[in-house]
Design an enzyme around this catalytic site. Structure first.
Site: not given
Length: 298
Positions: A172, A240
């Site tokens: 990811k 983030k």
């Protein structure tokens, strides 16, 4: 008969994912920190739980989809968390994007209770969550992946077992490097087109189906052209993820100078209070540097 599925986290992504599980016939129990976000799903047939622990007590498969590493730690390991209610033989599927190291630690805590975990972060934006067309990259044991497959296929169309525990999170982060690289390329191209005085919509039509086309360009360039900053993925969440990328790259000794520069461009947006806008608002950082605004008359 399909196993009961619990779903924790009903934000931009989670609501659509849980809705697709319901639509595919799963018996779904939901929980969200802001309880009102579950109302529509409950009206559609989901059960409402009072805590993550209650979700785990009633469901042998629990899916989490929350914002950040501390949020996953809170709903799984914290007071009233999944760990308090999970039964031996249960499976926890975390679709959040978090630290690969934290994933391993959470998995160990669940394994101590006889439960298994898959890290299964997602890509495809809110559109993919709503349409059930997400890409899902999964780390964990092969037998757990096969058990989870029916749930994952209800939420996504590209389901890939990428390796052992933690590999899903690493892949990811690879995805996020490419996402922001594509995003900044799109923003530079649109700024160039605006400065060159060409019609932006015709430019989009000419390019979007050719070699320079991409998911990012197809889905986000039209939003930029019409000055629509509604998020498929918020600036704050993009940042983030980039912090996770930069931390992992630093640990591995991998140079990622372009990604680091994009991170700092996003920081200028956060400083201006634009953290809840879509990640395509990155173009505002370039507009600030150039004095050119894209989507207005050249």
């Amino acid at each position: 008969m399909a196993e009961k599925v619990g779903f924790i986290g009903l934000g931009i992504m989670g609501r659509g994912m849980a809705a697709n599980l319901l639509a595919k016939g799963f018996d779904v129990t939901v929980w969200n920190r802001t309880a009102s976000r579950a109302d529509g799903l409950v009206e559609a047939g989901a059960a409402r739980a009072e805590s993550p622990a209650a979700v785990a007590r009633g469901c042998p498969i629990v899916i989490t989809c929350v914002s950040d590493t501390p949020d996953v730690e809170a709903v799984v390991l914290g007071s009233g968390g999944v760990l308090e209610g999970v039964a031996p033989g249960s499976l926890v599927i975390d679709c959040s994007t978090i630290s690969p190291q934290a994933t391993l630690e959470i998995a160990k805590a669940l394994e101590a209770k006889g439960a298994s975990m898959l890290d299964a972060p997602i890509s495809g934006g809110s559109e993919g969550a709503e349409k059930g067309t997400l890409s899902i990259m999964v780390g964990g044991r092969a037998e757990d992946f096969e058990r989870a497959r029916p749930c994952l296929e209800a939420m996504g169309t590209t389901i890939t077992h990428v390796g052992t525990q933690g590999a899903g999170q690493t892949v990811k982060l690879v995805n996020q490097i490419l996402v922001v690289g594509n995003c900044v390329a799109m923003c530079e191209a649109l700024l160039f087109a605006q400065a060159g005085g060409v019609d932006l919509q015709k430019t989009f039509d000419a390019i979007s189906q050719g070699a320079a086309g991409s998911w990012m360009f197809t889905n986000r360039a039209p939003q930029i052209i019409r000055r629509d900053w509604s998020p498929g993925f918020m600036v704050s969440l993009q940042q983030k993820d980039l912090r996770l990328v930069l931390a992992a790259a630093d640990e591995m000794g991998v140079p990622i100078p372009v990604t680091a520069q994009i991170f700092n461009l996003y920081r200028t947006l956060e400083a201006r209070g634009l953290h809840e806008e879509g990640n395509h608002a990155l173009i505002k950082a370039l507009e600030h540097l150039s004095g050119i605004e894209v989507g207005t008359e050249a």
